[in-house]
Design a protein around this motif. Structure first.
Motif, PDB file in Angstrom:
ATOM      1  N   ASP A 195     -68.826 -16.912 -75.008  1.00  0.00           N
ATOM      2  CA  ASP A 195     -68.636 -16.295 -73.695  1.00  0.00           C
ATOM      3  C   ASP A 195     -67.754 -15.046 -73.799  1.00  0.00           C
ATOM      4  OD1 ASP A 195     -70.139 -18.333 -72.468  1.00  0.00           O
ATOM      5  OD2 ASP A 195     -68.382 -19.627 -72.382  1.00  0.00           O
ATOM      6  N   ARG A 202     -74.396 -13.000 -64.315  1.00  0.00           N
ATOM      7  CA  ARG A 202     -72.939 -12.890 -64.162  1.00  0.00           C
ATOM      8  C   ARG A 202     -72.311 -14.184 -63.653  1.00  0.00           C
ATOM      9  NH1 ARG A 202     -70.662  -8.132 -64.882  1.00  0.00           N
ATOM     10  NH2 ARG A 202     -72.012  -6.322 -65.154  1.00  0.00           N
ATOM     11  N   LEU A 230     -67.481 -12.404 -65.880  1.00  0.00           N
ATOM     12  CA  LEU A 230     -68.395 -11.292 -65.560  1.00  0.00           C
ATOM     13  C   LEU A 230     -68.534 -11.075 -64.051  1.00  0.00           C
ATOM     14  CD1 LEU A 230     -71.384 -11.767 -68.041  1.00  0.00           C
ATOM     15  CD2 LEU A 230     -69.098 -10.862 -68.458  1.00  0.00           C
ATOM     16  N   THR A 254     -72.286 -17.178 -66.261  1.00  0.00           N
ATOM     17  CA  THR A 254     -71.451 -17.095 -67.474  1.00  0.00           C
ATOM     18  C   THR A 254     -70.032 -17.519 -67.160  1.00  0.00           C
ATOM     19  OG1 THR A 254     -72.819 -15.251 -68.246  1.00  0.00           O
ATOM     20  CG2 THR A 254     -70.662 -15.559 -69.307  1.00  0.00           C
ATOM     21  N   SER A 309     -82.023 -13.338 -68.856  1.00  0.00           N
ATOM     22  CA  SER A 309     -81.021 -13.285 -69.941  1.00  0.00           C
ATOM     23  C   SER A 309     -81.206 -14.413 -70.947  1.00  0.00           C
ATOM     24  CB  SER A 309     -79.607 -13.377 -69.357  1.00  0.00           C
ATOM     25  OG  SER A 309     -79.299 -14.708 -68.977  1.00  0.00           O
ATOM     26  N   THR A 333     -76.724  -6.092 -80.538  1.00  0.00           N
ATOM     27  CA  THR A 333     -76.172  -5.574 -79.277  1.00  0.00           C
ATOM     28  C   THR A 333     -76.957  -4.342 -78.821  1.00  0.00           C
ATOM     29  OG1 THR A 333     -74.564  -4.291 -80.516  1.00  0.00           O
ATOM     30  CG2 THR A 333     -73.839  -6.422 -79.694  1.00  0.00           C
ATOM     31  N   GLU A 368     -69.868 -12.045 -74.119  1.00  0.00           N
ATOM     32  CA  GLU A 368     -70.376 -11.544 -72.831  1.00  0.00           C
ATOM     33  C   GLU A 368     -69.301 -10.768 -72.079  1.00  0.00           C
ATOM     34  OE1 GLU A 368     -73.372 -11.686 -72.818  1.00  0.00           O
ATOM     35  OE2 GLU A 368     -73.842 -13.425 -74.035  1.00  0.00           O
ATOM     36  N   ARG A 409     -78.677 -12.754 -73.439  1.00  0.00           N
ATOM     37  CA  ARG A 409     -77.382 -13.280 -73.850  1.00  0.00           C
ATOM     38  C   ARG A 409     -77.051 -12.764 -75.245  1.00  0.00           C
ATOM     39  NH1 ARG A 409     -77.627 -19.345 -73.542  1.00  0.00           N
ATOM     40  NH2 ARG A 409     -76.557 -19.207 -75.532  1.00  0.00           N
ATOM     41  N   HIS A 411     -70.128  -7.073 -70.951  1.00  0.00           N
ATOM     42  CA  HIS A 411     -70.506  -6.836 -69.547  1.00  0.00           C
ATOM     43  C   HIS A 411     -69.357  -6.924 -68.553  1.00  0.00           C
ATOM     44  CE1 HIS A 411     -74.680  -7.171 -70.835  1.00  0.00           C
ATOM     45  NE2 HIS A 411     -74.409  -8.339 -71.379  1.00  0.00           N
TER      46      HIS A 411
END
Lengths: 193, 193
Positions: free
Chosen positions: A154, A144, A78, A147, B146, B121, A157, B100, A161
């Motif tokens: 993951d 960001r 991210l 992660t 998050s 989401t 994510e 998250r 994002h």
């Protein structure tokens, strides 16, 4: 992911980190690697090839570098220039971005004596070590930078994002799924469709 | 955790959110709840009791509120005033902090027509909805905002980074463990020791 996909994904993450770094105020990044890398996206970046484990390799870099010096892990799907800039903006002696689960995903030290010891909860140790050296400490609160790319979650994510090559890599292969309890995961595209 | 512990933990999270909010520039927070709450820490806070599911309950609030209006979920064990202030600082029409897994942990809207639809989401949908309304969108990159309290792994984060009652609650009962592969988890204190 297959083993080959894992390698390609991590490579894409590395290129994202390098490209993001190049848009920040940071000096030229150096890729610390155990063997020379040669793939699309790493051309033009200096490489430091060190046949050591992570902790001693980074500590050699820290011993030889002039401060301020920063270390950013390569598996940040991210990552963005803005997120990295938040690591470089504070003028504290030690600025650190924790990873999920207590890791140390990125830091900048202005204390030449700082050394790392990477392990599961290295974040706590690194903050403590910096304080023992008399350093002021600033913790960067970044989703960001927190992660990394360790677990299947993951990838969720990255799909949601990510803005770089790593996200593109995942989007070409996986899609989001929401189960009946509205929890979110990823599944590989059904190529039979 | 036992069911009773879960309730106490979530209550501690709520109080952390309220106390953090009270140290920010936000107006007086209102607790949206399905039944009146009465425990240490919620005294003095206005409560809006609504016997509806989350989405319609929040949308009723949004319909009745004057903008700017913000909605913050209660289960944020890492919440701090600084993290919340980052939600209030930008002057975008819609400022949002993703959770998250694609959830929407906090947002501020300056667009009166904005409505929520919470699900796995929801973050993507909320951003899209705001843009459809012509709103400028700012996404807050916060690890603290998050991190909600859905899974056992979130307790790790509370132990590592939490600064309020929720973290204290966890620290009194659980400790960090690092396995041989240096992954981090939590375990309950062994009371036999």
């Amino acid at each position: 992911m297959t083993d080959e996909e894992r390698v390609d994904f991590v490579r894409a993450c590395l290129v994202d980190v390098l490209e993001s770094l190049s848009e920040t105020s940071a000096a030229e990044p150096v890729v610390l690697t155990t063997e020379p890398l040669d793939f699309d996206g790493v051309e033009g970046y200096e490489q430091a090839v060190r046949d050591e484990a992570l902790t001693p390799a980074v500590n050699t870099v820290l011993r030889e570098a002039e401060t301020p010096v920063g270390v950013v892990v390569a598996d940040l799907p991210l990552v963005t220039p803005d997120a990295l800039e938040r690591l470089f903006a504070p003028d504290a002696d030690f600025v650190v971005a924790p990873g999920r689960g207590g890791g140390t995903n990125a830091f900048v030290t202005r204390v030449p004596e700082f050394r790392v010891n990477y392990h599961g909860t290295s974040f706590l140790d690194h903050v403590e070590k910096a304080r023992e050296l008399g350093a002021s400490v600033d913790v960067v609160d970044s989703f960001r930078l927190s992660t990394d790319a360790d677990e299947a979650d993951d990838l969720v994510e990255a799909l949601l994002h990510g803005e770089g090559r790593a996200a593109e890599f995942v989007r070409e292969r996986f899609e989001l799924v929401e189960d009946e309890e509205r929890r979110v995961g990823v599944r590989r595209f059904d190529r039979q469709k």
